[in-house]
Design an enzyme around this catalytic site. Sequence first.
Site, PDB file in Angstrom:
ATOM      1  CG  HIS A  19      -1.958  -1.200   1.027  1.00 10.74           C
ATOM      2  ND1 HIS A  19      -2.445  -1.908   2.096  1.00 10.74           N
ATOM      3  CD2 HIS A  19      -2.494  -1.771  -0.090  1.00 10.74           C
ATOM      4  CE1 HIS A  19      -3.253  -2.866   1.653  1.00 10.74           C
ATOM      5  NE2 HIS A  19      -3.296  -2.802   0.331  1.00 10.74           N
ATOM      6  CG  HIS A  42      -6.466 -10.689  -7.898  1.00 15.41           C
ATOM      7  ND1 HIS A  42      -5.903 -10.311  -9.092  1.00 15.41           N
ATOM      8  CD2 HIS A  42      -6.721 -12.014  -7.994  1.00 15.41           C
ATOM      9  CE1 HIS A  42      -5.819 -11.372  -9.883  1.00 15.41           C
ATOM     10  NE2 HIS A  42      -6.303 -12.422  -9.238  1.00 15.41           N
ATOM     11  CB  SER A  99      -5.435  -2.378  -2.921  1.00 19.34           C
ATOM     12  OG  SER A  99      -6.280  -3.450  -3.252  1.00 19.34           O
ATOM     13  CD  GLU A 117     -12.487 -10.610  -3.973  1.00 15.70           C
ATOM     14  OE1 GLU A 117     -11.366 -10.058  -3.998  1.00 15.70           O
ATOM     15  OE2 GLU A 117     -12.626 -11.829  -3.729  1.00 15.70           O
ATOM     16  CG  ASN A 142     -10.286 -14.447 -13.964  1.00 19.26           C
ATOM     17  OD1 ASN A 142      -9.381 -13.690 -13.584  1.00 19.26           O
ATOM     18  ND2 ASN A 142     -10.068 -15.672 -14.372  1.00 19.26           N
ATOM     19  N   GLY A 143     -10.339 -11.187 -12.431  1.00 17.92           N
ATOM     20  CA  GLY A 143      -9.607  -9.934 -12.643  1.00 17.92           C
ATOM     21  C   GLY A 143      -8.562 -10.016 -13.750  1.00 17.92           C
ATOM     22  CG  ASP A 163      -2.656  -8.024  -3.823  1.00 21.97           C
ATOM     23  OD1 ASP A 163      -1.824  -8.911  -3.561  1.00 21.97           O
ATOM     24  OD2 ASP A 163      -3.291  -7.396  -2.943  1.00 21.97           O
TER      25      ASP A 163
HETATM   26  N1  SAM Z   1      -5.651  -6.192  -3.107  1.00 25.60           N
HETATM   27  C1  SAM Z   1      -6.252  -6.406  -1.808  1.00 25.60           C
HETATM   28  C2  SAM Z   1      -5.670  -5.399  -0.840  1.00 25.60           C
HETATM   29  O1  SAM Z   1      -4.514  -4.983  -1.003  1.00 25.60           O
HETATM   30  O2  SAM Z   1      -6.392  -5.015   0.095  1.00 25.60           O
HETATM   31  C3  SAM Z   1      -6.039  -7.804  -1.304  1.00 25.60           C
HETATM   32  C4  SAM Z   1      -6.411  -8.864  -2.281  1.00 25.60           C
HETATM   33  S1  SAM Z   1      -6.196 -10.500  -1.738  1.00 25.60           S
HETATM   34  C5  SAM Z   1      -4.473 -10.723  -1.663  1.00 25.60           C
HETATM   35  C6  SAM Z   1      -6.632 -11.401  -3.173  1.00 25.60           C
HETATM   36  C7  SAM Z   1      -8.121 -11.406  -3.490  1.00 25.60           C
HETATM   37  O3  SAM Z   1      -8.308 -11.912  -4.816  1.00 25.60           O
HETATM   38  C8  SAM Z   1      -8.982 -12.291  -2.605  1.00 25.60           C
HETATM   39  O4  SAM Z   1     -10.003 -11.523  -2.015  1.00 25.60           O
HETATM   40  C9  SAM Z   1      -9.576 -13.351  -3.559  1.00 25.60           C
HETATM   41  O5  SAM Z   1     -10.907 -13.711  -3.233  1.00 25.60           O
HETATM   42  C10 SAM Z   1      -9.523 -12.635  -4.874  1.00 25.60           C
HETATM   43  N2  SAM Z   1      -9.412 -13.472  -6.088  1.00 25.60           N
HETATM   44  C11 SAM Z   1      -8.800 -14.672  -6.244  1.00 25.60           C
HETATM   45  N3  SAM Z   1      -8.769 -15.025  -7.539  1.00 25.60           N
HETATM   46  C12 SAM Z   1      -9.354 -14.010  -8.233  1.00 25.60           C
HETATM   47  C13 SAM Z   1      -9.557 -13.744  -9.614  1.00 25.60           C
HETATM   48  N4  SAM Z   1      -9.161 -14.620 -10.556  1.00 25.60           N
HETATM   49  N5  SAM Z   1     -10.168 -12.590  -9.978  1.00 25.60           N
HETATM   50  C14 SAM Z   1     -10.548 -11.687  -9.035  1.00 25.60           C
HETATM   51  N6  SAM Z   1     -10.376 -11.872  -7.700  1.00 25.60           N
HETATM   52  C15 SAM Z   1      -9.781 -13.023  -7.312  1.00 25.60           C
END
Ligand code: SAM
Length: 278
Positions: A19, A42, A99, A117, A142-143, A163
């Site tokens: 961050h 993500h 984030s 997400e 899917n991100g 992320d």
């Molecule tokens: N970026 C966030 C932050 O800094 O606060 C933390 C994100 S966390 C490490 C990863 C997130 O990605 C999780 O909430 C998970 O559910 C989500 N996730 C996993 N695979 C994904 C995908 N293919 N597309 C979008 N989100 C996904």
Amino acid sequence: MLSYRHSFHAGNPADVLKHLVLAEVLNYQTIKDKPLDYIDTHSGAGFFELASSDAQKTQEYQEGIAKLWQHTSDNEGLNDYISLIKSFNHGQLEFYPGSPKVAEHFLRRQDKGWFFELHPRDLTLLEDNMQGRRSIRVRGENGFAGLIGLLPPASRRACVLIDPPYEVKDDYDTVIKTIVQAYQRFATGTYMIWYPVVDRERIERMETGLVESGIRNIQLFELATEADTDVHGMTASGMIVINPPWKLKQTMDKVLPELVELLSQPSGFYRSELLVDE
Ligand code: SAM
């Protein structure tokens, strides 16, 4: 099946590094009046209560933001990050922004924020946490694919955070494949990739993949709270930044030694490296 929940990890040393870099990049990217697209592939839930049972169970924030909370630094970069986290609290450390909330802090009326997400519960929380601004779009998709679909952005300026939880081992390869595809579509964007060091060889393979991809202008910033080990979990984490702001490395060269002093064990270390020149 997604099991990762960021609420167990919010505010830990990895979040501090991630961050802080994100805030530095967005602070710089929002100096010019021109519109910007921010894409968070993500996103997680977006905002965390540190008194929650998840955060209390692991207490990871105690090793991260809690150690910095009362700290005053000579480094502007570190002070700016601490002030940013303070702006989400009222005197006591109770909340930690994910984030999406960090990004929202910097985004202006002319900018757009795209937040992906997949976890159903975190998606609902994210929608609640990001309500109220028409320029913000939350997507339960899917991100990785979502990012490609948004490039090139109409604004011709983009800042991207990738992320993933790296729960699925394929994530390491998917990150590289996605970034190569994204760069082919839009080579002037600023891309940030977060990575955990659990197995150093995996990260070395990621770095080699990037260096050999033909992508230019790549920097790497890593904070290790202890020496590498193959015995137990994550010992370090990093941010790889493609097309970074020109002052980022200078800032991180000052901030990282201080973070090691404040957050790491004696075996800890940092990396601030130019992976590929401009
Ligand atoms: N970026 C966030 C932050 O800094 O606060 C933390 C994100 S966390 C490490 C990863 C997130 O990605 C999780 O909430 C998970 O559910 C989500 N996730 C996993 N695979 C994904 C995908 N293919 N597309 C979008 N989100 C996904």
